[in-house]
Write an enzyme that holds these catalytic residues in place. Structure first.
Site: not given
Ligand code: NAD
Length: 253
Positions: A144, A157
């Site tokens: 991130s 985080y």
């Molecule tokens: P989201 O919450 O939309 O989707 C995350 C998915 O991960 C969900 O389907 C959930 O069921 C699954 N998950 C959660 N815990 C789990 C576990 N223990 N084992 C297996 N699956 C699990 O999230 P997103 O926004 O798509 O984020 C995806 C990645 O991107 C994450 O690592 C997040 O930290 C990172 N990220 C997101 C953003 C943002 O703004 N959305 C920004 C920077 C980084």
């Protein structure tokens, strides 16, 4: 330049939603077989249905990435069904903090570190021997922009995503001579359920989120997916240990 892939099978964790789902779909559109791993079986199966509708080949495996036995079984299943693994996108992650560092709890710390750090470490622990045995491959981990600098009111985080970059760089160096590349993507705010949970309740926060990015908007899941595919593709053959910001210029300020 079109993206070309010398491998055939990709694994995506956290593929039931958001960035993981979009990347699974992007891999499928390139003709790769995709293993969709997620904690949530309904969400994971609906991603598989989407991939099938797009003409792709996909398999759902339920997996909590914080559990060693489940991560081991996930990788055993990949080999049992497809016989190989070429690309892994270790993307499952969570964010649950609401306040400043001193307001955090031990339970929040353990939960965030468990998914974001231990989960990525466990996945690579089982992926790297498979890729070594096959003679190469590529791994991309989701960090991130919070892994590149401070993230106020998201300190655990931020620590977890700095750790993902540490794991990524170390694995990249350890396995560079084995023809395995390990990189990270560092998204800024991307329009997913995670973003909506954190920002949508307060319209001022949503406006602030858009303004954080010099391009004047938050990012789209497909914009992260294309960065992941690039890092897996043969076009990135000389790129390893890198953390690629996908952030609308946010970290350039
Ligand atoms: P989201 O919450 O939309 O989707 C995350 C998915 O991960 C969900 O389907 C959930 O069921 C699954 N998950 C959660 N815990 C789990 C576990 N223990 N084992 C297996 N699956 C699990 O999230 P997103 O926004 O798509 O984020 C995806 C990645 O991107 C994450 O690592 C997040 O930290 C990172 N990220 C997101 C953003 C943002 O703004 N959305 C920004 C920077 C980084």
């Amino acid at each position: 330049m079109s993206m070309t892939f010398s491998g055939q099978v990709a694994l995506v964790t956290g593929a039931g939603a958001g960035i993981g789902r979009a990347t699974a779909l992007a891999f499928a559109r390139q003709g790769l077989k995709v293993v969709v791993a997620d904690l949530d079986p309904v969400a994971g199966q609906s991603t598989v249905d989407l991939l099938h509708q797009a003409g792709g080949e996909a398999l759902f495996v339920a997996c909590d990435v914080t559990k060693d036995a489940e991560v081991r079984q996930l990788h055993e299943r990949v080999i049992e069904v497809y016989g190989r693994l070429d690309y892994a996108f270790n993307n499952a992650g969570i964010e649950i903090e609401k306040g400043r560092l001193a307001e955090g709890s031990e339970a929040e710390f353990d939960a965030i570190m468990g998914v974001n750090v231990k989960g990525v470490w466990l996945c690579m622990k089982y992926q790297l021997p498979l890729l070594v045995a096959q003679g190469g491959g590529a791994i991309v981990n989701t960090a991130s922009v919070a892994g590149l600098g401070a993230a106020p009111k998201m300190s655990i985080y931020a620590a977890s995503k700095h750790a993902v970059i540490g794991l990524t760089k170390s694995a990249a160096i350890e396995y560079a001579k084995k023809r395995i590349r390990v990189n990270a993507v560092c998204p800024a705010v991307i329009d997913t359920d995670m973003f909506r949970r954190a920002y949508e309740a307060d319209p001022r926060k949503a406006e602030f989120a858009a303004a954080m990015h010099p391009v004047g908007r938050i990012g789209k899941v497909d914009e992260v997916a294309s960065a992941v595919l690039y890092l897996c593709s043969d076009g990135a053959a000389f790129t390893t240990g890198h953390s690629l910001a996908v952030d609308g210029g946010a970290t350039a300020i």
